[in-house]
Enzyme design. Structure first.
Site, PDB file in Angstrom:
ATOM      1  CE  LYS A  76      -1.096   1.965   3.650  1.00 34.92           C
ATOM      2  NZ  LYS A  76      -1.111   2.545   4.527  1.00 34.92           N
ATOM      3  NE  ARG A 123       6.204   6.721   1.143  1.00 35.07           N
ATOM      4  CZ  ARG A 123       5.282   6.147   2.245  1.00 35.07           C
ATOM      5  NH1 ARG A 123       4.356   5.533   2.139  1.00 35.07           N
ATOM      6  NH2 ARG A 123       5.615   6.698   3.602  1.00 35.07           N
ATOM      7  CB  SER A 150       7.632   9.112   8.475  1.00 35.41           C
ATOM      8  OG  SER A 150       6.006   7.956   8.476  1.00 35.41           O
ATOM      9  CD  GLN A 151       0.346   8.627   6.364  1.00 35.28           C
ATOM     10  OE1 GLN A 151       0.042   9.676   6.955  1.00 35.28           O
ATOM     11  NE2 GLN A 151       0.274   6.678   6.348  1.00 35.28           N
ATOM     12  CD  GLU A 162       4.541  -0.508   7.890  1.00 33.15           C
ATOM     13  OE1 GLU A 162       4.144  -1.221   7.511  1.00 33.15           O
ATOM     14  OE2 GLU A 162       3.586   0.753   8.133  1.00 33.15           O
ATOM     15  CG  HIS A 174      -1.462   4.164  13.447  1.00 35.36           C
ATOM     16  ND1 HIS A 174      -0.349   3.423  12.750  1.00 35.36           N
ATOM     17  CD2 HIS A 174      -0.258   5.410  13.352  1.00 35.36           C
ATOM     18  CE1 HIS A 174       0.549   3.912  12.566  1.00 35.36           C
ATOM     19  NE2 HIS A 174       0.606   4.947  13.092  1.00 35.36           N
ATOM     20  NE  ARG A 214      -0.344  -2.345   9.248  1.00 40.71           N
ATOM     21  CZ  ARG A 214      -0.064  -2.905   8.232  1.00 40.71           C
ATOM     22  NH1 ARG A 214      -0.676  -3.921   7.982  1.00 40.71           N
ATOM     23  NH2 ARG A 214      -0.050  -2.134   7.508  1.00 40.71           N
TER      24      ARG A 214
END
Length: 457
Positions: free
Chosen positions: A37, A42, A187-188, A330, A357, A402
């Site tokens: 993903k 990206r 970090s996104q 993650e 998240h 998750r």
């Protein structure tokens, strides 16, 4: 203050639950997982900003990638599906446009990559771009991103609440320049700025000024993706990046399997015995899931990569660990499940950011394990798990893919575990329940999903 708070966890209701299958014995299976993903989204962004068309080979078809495709189409980017060679659907052809189209709305759903990456693209549009999201995702941190985009010249009207929904008033270009950001929450934020930076008028000099930077492999992934398209990112110091203004090359790109989505399948062998192989495991990868080889070995498995496949074979037992997962937050839900069956307590730390998240994963994991009779406690920056016998019961997914796969993993060894919403796995792996069942049956487990299915989901 930017208002980047974390939501309380909420348990969805009214959905049909899924009875997690119990393994009848040791596993002997080969699994093929869909594309990454993180890489798919990206590469979709870079292809949309490129100087020529691109083709993504073996991309992920899921809710998150569908949201990205819908967002780019809303901005005028041409995206077509063409027959691919892999088991998981079509390849994607992307034809860029410039400037992007405004006077449109983008629904990010639950996709953090869409809300963080597309926000920067809105400045390249001519006209307003309204960004919104599913109600369960409106809490996700955006304030630092809004501040940084304003600093490089993006006109954003957020009504003063530093969160989605907001309007980007696009002027067809973005000035760029030097900006300092606190990306401690995600970090996104860094990746979103780096992906757009080559199209800024004067490029970007980005400095992270927070106490820590989570999930650094995802930033490395962004830098590597830019390099493959001819954009050299300088890194003069820790937490500092310089991106020159210039073209992004259009090209064909193969998408690696999603190594984090492979984690529950590999961990399954450790919980019930036997071995599971995942095909197409890259020799080198910037995905955080690449850390699984070391982590699972540390926890007692035998891990071997041969012939392009990674095989995990159960050892004598699962060992408790003290792990800093700041680079791979993650993976926490899968490692948490393993720790619940370990021979000694485990502490997972460096993961405070996963509270922001899809849900507060720390609180959710602790609550759900306790609901099955387990013992876990929240720490300021992590979780401590003390193994004890578990019992069946409802495992809530909290709209989080998750969390759902963690319930399935625990259910392999604990009869009577029900996941309230296994369908939330469609966020990154629509075929999860079918592949999970095929893994239990042995042989080769893979699946496929069509674009028509994704449009209908």
């Amino acid at each position: 203050m930017t208002g980047d708070g974390y939501s309380q966890t909420s348990k969805p209701s009214g959905r049909a639950s899924w009875q997690a299958p119990v393994a009848a014995g040791p596993l002997h299976a080969t699994v093929t997982v869909p594309g990454s993903k993180s890489l798919t989204n990206r590469e979709l962004i870079l292809a949309a900003l490129a100087d020529a068309p691109s083709r993504l080979l073996s991309p992920l078809h899921s809710d998150d990638s569908a949201r990205m495709i819908e967002a780019l189409r809303a901005l005028g980017v041409g995206i077509e599906f063409v027959e691919g060679a892999g088991p998981y659907g079509d390849d994607i052809e992307v034809t860029p446009v410039w400037p992007l189209r405004g006077d449109t709305e983008v629904d990010c759903g639950q996709a953090g990559t869409v809300m963080r990456f597309v926000a920067g693209l809105g400045g390249f549009a001519r006209g307003d771009v309204t960004l919104t999201a599913h109600e369960s995702a409106l809490h996700r941190p955006m304030g630092a991103m809004i501040t940084a985009l304003r600093d490089v010249g993006v006109d954003i009207d957020d009504g003063g609440h530093w969160a989605l929904p907001f309007i980007v008033r696009g002027h067809g270009h973005v000035r760029g320049g030097e900006v300092t950001i606190d990306a401690s929450a995600s970090s996104q934020f860094v990746s979103g700025l780096l992906l757009s930076a080559p199209r800024f008028d004067v490029g970007l000099h980005l400095v992270h000024a927070g106490a820590r930077l989570p999930s650094i492999p995802h930033i490395d992934m962004t830098v590597e993706a830019l390099a493959h398209r001819g954009v050299h990112v300088e890194r003069p110091g820790v937490g500092e990046w310089i991106v020159p203004a210039g073209p992004i090359r259009g090209k064909d790109v193969s998408i690696e399997p999603d190594l984090s989505n492979a984690a529950p399948f590999l961990a399954a062998a450790m919980i019930v015995g036997g071995s599971v192989s995942v095909t197409g495991w890259p020799a080198h990868s910037t995905q955080p899931g690449a850390m699984l080889t070391d982590i699972l070995s540390l926890m007692g498995a035998r891990v071997v990569r041969r012939g392009g496949a990674l095989t995990v074979t159960a050892g004598a037992g699962i060992q408790g660990v003290d792990l800093d997962l700041s680079a791979a937050g993650e993976l926490t839900p899968t490692i948490f499940a393993l720790a619940a069956f370990a021979d000694s307590p485990s502490t997972l730390h460096g993961i405070g950011h996963i509270r922001g998240h899809e849900t507060d994963r720390i609180a959710a994991l602790v609550a759900e394990l306790r609901g099955l009779g387990g013992d876990a406690e929240e720490l300021p920056d992590g979780i401590r798990i003390t193994p004890r016998p578990l019992q069946g019961g409802m495992w809530h997914a909290y709209h989080d893919h998750r969390m759902a796969t963690t319930g399935a993993l625990i259910g392999l060894a604990v009869a009577g575990v029900e996941v309230d919403d296994i369908g939330t796995t469609a966020k990154t792996m629509p075929e999860f329940p079918q592949i999970w069942q095929r893994m239990l049956e042995g042989g080769v487990a893979e699946g496929g999903v069509s674009e028509e299915t994704m449009r209908a989901s």
